[in-house]
Design an enzyme around this catalytic site. Structure first.
Site: not given
Length: 951
Positions: A705, A796
């Site tokens: 990522k 999140d």
């Protein structure tokens, strides 16, 4: 003459008959064309319109019903999975009286020629995907039912809504309407059923509703109405159902409500109402269900409640009621559900409660109640949920409860109960959840036969039980066994290894002795094993090293000895180990669990930290032990202490430097220097910077990522705190194996998970597989929030962070905290809760609730196709309260709903608790995980109730 005179009349009759026949043929031809136009505008995947062909009379078509003159009178095509737009032609049928296109996938706006259908009496377009505004009010003289509920219709309710003057049923619920209720609605004087629930309506509820004397049902819940309940509602004497739940209503409940003598259902929960219950309310002698919970009501519950002889459900929980529980409750013969939890009630529970009632659910928890639990509490024989925890109840557990065969969920913890458990109490056949911890109960529990085949959770902690542990609890389903802080002695039974479903075993602070049975390793689902503060001896069984999901192992403060098994901690799930204050010696393993173990978790032994490259932080290297003793022997006390301190400091620095050299690297590329921090020793040897930089998405080893940490303004402390994520080891959390950063860019490197992401996997899953996914995520949250120190917040918690492998196990990928992704300093994601005050454990719970809603309904709250339904939670609450399961469950699972309806409803109940608007009202991850685990195996709520008591 008469014969001649009859010829003109006969000709006239023949002419009129021929004209009527011609008109009827023309009309029928027109109707045929209109129906075919309607068919052409829709997609029909199920072939429901296969017989809509010109060669066959449309009166024989599927879904078409004709009148005596062969005109189209009704169109009934509900639940046919039709999609596309609805043609204007349907409203041009001159004789149609009823149109039902509900429960399809139709979209677009409702045609503007809606009002031209003058013969129309019934129109139902509910449970579709219609958008655009509501149709303007119109004088359709015969229209009695207008149901447009559960669509995505937006805008305001038209000011001329009162022109629908003949309506008896008006349902606009489950849309995204804004604005206030127009006062002209009072012109619909014949209206009997009014539903505007689950929208975004604001303002005060107009007093003009009091003019609509024929109203029988009002449902305005799940909006943002403010102000008080209008006193004019008391003029609606025909009303039998009033639902104003989940708004922002303030003030007191008006006394005029006592005029509604036909009222059966009164729901005002989740508002901001204050003051006492008006005495006039007890004039409502037909009341069946009364729910005033989750408000700020105060005062005492009056004895006048005895007048509500038809009451079946009474829910007053989460208020500020004081005083005693009224004795009058004992005289209500039909009361089934009584929930008064989380108030300030005091005194004793009425001694005859249950004797003359039909109790099924009783929750009086979190009050200040004293005295004994009444013997009569299960007199009906139907009580299945008894929740009395966190009071000051005394005395013994009533013998009568031992014979209450209907009991399923019993929570009596944190009281002052005493005495022994009755023999029959350990033979209750349906109890799956039993928590009597935190009392003064005593006696031996092994002298009786345990026969509780449904038992999944048993907590006897913090009591005064003694004697040996029973070999069996009469169940194969046990998942949580907590017996800590008692006086149990003897050995840990080897038969505990037969608990194949066991996830938590806590025996801390007892007097257990003997060896740790090797058979415990057969508990392949065990996540937590706490045997601390006992008198256990012998060695740690080698087999514990192979337990696949063990996460927490606490063996501290025992008499254990020998060396630590070299493979202990090799399984990646094991992240928290405490072996302090025993008699262990030798080398501490260099496996993951011990790699950076805190020194307090190994203190009180004779251990050293490895040799050579395997030096472990927190302990001196083994080769230094002899040298330390020589220095101590030859130097003077003062000099020895000083030198030893210096030497110790050097050792710590040396260890840290060796570890950093091993797990930290600096490499250069054309783009600059890269700092690499590895969290896995194997990865540090097998993965290079080139591997990481070349992995744009994934390969068979890693998943990366990338992000620009300069643009995201990520603080430097993040690169220190990232160590906490690197230490996470849990089977439902994707392992972070490295973190890299250059001057501008950062990369997180994860272990590659073979499988699919959430969006790819969920659509094809049945109920059983989705259930497994939900439990996996819940267990991950429980671990992150409770087993990590400090706790780790996901932030999140959205579908993009969930991966599902080939065995339907969910894997949660931790990444940048959500707080760093917003320039305003808080998250704007739909998955972190409506409070918008930074991320927290409660925002994780909110996100998990949304995931559960998507699992159940197939609706993604972040999907643009959801239209203006930003608040999917309100939609879900509306469906849960008012709609049948088939209307909201994901169509892919409808075949599963037949045998799993109760479980699906229960999971939706959990989802709605998790998505409570107030963060403090949401459950914690530990409770959610336990509740989900139990719900998937049994029905804990029963009776089809809308709301369950405290988890």
């Amino acid at each position: 003459m008469a014969k001649k005179g009859s010829k003109p009349r006969d000709k006239l009759i023949m002419f009129v008959f021929a004209f009527m026949l011609f008109y009827m043929q023309q009309c029928r031809c027109s109707e045929l064309e209109l129906l075919l136009s309607m068919k052409a505008s829709m997609k029909d995947p199920l072939g429901s319109l296969h017989d809509w062909i010109p060669s066959q009379s449309f009166c024989h078509w599927n879904g078409v019903i004709c009148d005596e003159l062969s005109h189209v009178a009704k169109i009934e095509l509900s639940g046919k999975n039709l999609s596309g737009k609805i043609s204007e032609s349907v409203f041009n049928l001159p004789h149609v009286e009823s149109i039902d296109l509900s429960n399809n996938q139709l979209s677009g706006e409702i045609p503007s020629n809606f009002s031209s259908c003058l013969a129309l009496r019934f129109l139902n377009l509910s449970n579709n995907n219609f958008t655009g505004p509501l149709p303007q009010g119109s004088r359709i003289p015969l229209l009695e039912t207008l149901d447009l509920s559960n669509n995505m219709i937006s805008g305001k309710i038209p000011e001329n809504i009162g022109l629908f003057s003949s309506l008896k049923v008006l349902d606009f619920g489950g849309n995204v309407l804004i604005g206030s209720i127009p006062k002209s609605i009072a012109n619909i004087s014949n209206l009997e059923f009014l539903t505007l629930a689950s929208n975004q309506l604001i303002g005060e509820i107009p007093g003009e509703l009091g003019l609509m004397k024929k109203l029988k049902l009002i449902y305005l819940g799940y909006n943002n109405f403010s102000g008080g309940i209008p006193k004019e509602i008391g003029e609606l004497t025909s009303l039998y159902h009033l639902d104003l739940v989940y708004n922002n209503l303030t003030g007191e409940i008006p006394s005029s409500i006592g005029n509604l003598t036909n009222l059966k259902y009164l729901f005002l929960y989740i508002n901001k109402l204050t003051g006492p219950i008006p005495r006039s309310l007890f004039n409502l002698k037909k009341l069946v269900s009364l729910d005033l919970s989750d408000n700020f009501l105060s005062g005492e519950i009056p004895e006048l409640i005895s007048q509500l002889q038809n009451l079946e459900v009474l829910q007053l929980f989460a208020n500020n009621f004081t005083g005693r529980i009224p004795n009058a409750l004992t005289s209500l013969p039909h009361i089934q559900v009584l929930q008064l939890w989380s108030n300030k009630l005091s005194g004793e529970i009425p001694k005859d409660l249950g004797k003359y009632n039909n109790l099924t659910i009783l929750d009086l928890s979190t009050n200040n109640l004293t005295g004994k639990i009444p013997e009569s509490i299960c007199y009906s024989g139907h009580l299945f949920k008894l929740i009395l925890f966190s009071n000051s109840l005394q005395g013994e557990i009533p013998v009568s409860l031992s014979h209450c065969k209907s009991l399923q969920r019993v929570r009596l913890q944190n009281n002052q109960l005493s005495g022994e458990l009755a023999v029959e109490f350990t033979k209750l056949p349906l109890v799956y959840f039993l928590d009597i911890s935190g009392n003064n109960l005593f006696g031996s529990i092994s002298e009786r036969k345990w026969d509780m085949p449904a038992l999944q959770m048993l907590n006897l902690a913090r009591n005064k039980f003694f004697g040996t542990l029973p070999n069996s609890f009469g169940t194969k389903n046990l998942e949580n066994l907590v017996l800590s802080e008692n006086g149990f002695s003897g050995n840990i039974p080897r038969s505990f290894g037969q608990f194949s479903e066991l996830m938590e075993l806590k025996l801390r602070s007892n007097k257990l002795s003997g060896e740790i049975p090797d058979e415990l390793s057969s508990c392949k689902k065990l996540v937590t094993l706490d045997l601390s503060q006992n008198q256990l001896s012998g060695q740690i069984p080698m087999s514990l090293s192979e337990m696949p999901v063990l996460s927490l192992l606490d063996l501290s403060m025992n008499e254990l000895s020998g060396e630590i098994p070299p493979n202990l901690g090799k399984v990646e799930s094991l992240v928290l180990v405490n072996i302090s204050h025993n008699h262990f010696h030798g080398i501490l393993p260099s496996t993951g669990a011990f790699l950076a173990i805190n020194s307090s978790a190994v203190v009180g032994n004779q251990l050293c930290g490895g040799r050579g490259d395997e030096i472990t932080s927190g302990l001196p290297p083994c080769k230094a032990a002899k040298r330390s003793s020589i220095w101590w022997f030859f130097l003077t006390c003062l000099l020895g202490i000083l030198v030893l301190l210096v030497f110790s400091a050097l050792v710590v620095v040396f260890i840290q430097r060796r570890r950093e050299l091993k797990l930290k690297k600096v490499e250069s590329t054309q783009d600059g220097n890269w700092d690499i921090q590895f969290f896995d020793s194997k990865a540090s040897k097998s993965i290079t910077l080139n591997d990481i930089l070349s992995s744009e998405i994934s390969n068979t080893q890693i998943f990366v990522k990338k992000f620009n940490h300069v643009k995201l303004n990520i603080p430097k402390s993040f690169w220190t705190d990232i160590q906490e994520l690197g230490n996470v080891r849990h089977p439902n959390v994707v392992k972070l194996i490295a973190a890299c950063k250059s001057e501008k860019c950062g990369i997180l490197v994860y272990e590659y998970v073979e499988g699919k992401d959430w969006s790819e996997a969920i659509g094809s899953m049945n109920w059983e597989r989705r259930q497994k996914v939900a439990i996996g995520i819940a267990r991950a949250l429980k671990y992150l929030h409770f087993s990590c120190s400090p706790s780790i917040v996901v932030g999140d918690l959205s579908p993009r962070k969930v991966f599902i492998d080939g065995k339907d196990e969910a894997h949660l990928r931790l990444s940048l905290p959500t707080i760093f992704t917003s320039s305003k300093g808080f998250s704007s994601s739909a998955y972190v809760g409506p409070e918008y005050k930074g991320i927290s454990e409660k925002s994780d719970i909110y996100g998990f609730g949304l995931l559960l809603i998507e699992l159940l309904t197939g609706k993604n709250p972040a999907d643009a196709e959801f239209g203006l339904h930003e608040n999917v939670v309100d939609w879900a609450r509306y469906c849960y309260s008012e709609c049948h399961l088939e209307t909201w469950v994901d169509p892919a699972m409808k075949s599963d709903a037949v045998n799993n309806q109760n479980k699906m409803v229960e999971m939706m109940n959990v989802a709605l608790q998790c998505t409570a608007s107030e963060a403090t009202s949401r459950p914690c991850a530990s409770d959610v995980a336990k509740t989900l685990d139990s719900f998937v195996r049994s029905n804990s709520c029963g009776l089809g109730l809308k709301r369950c008591s405290s988890v």
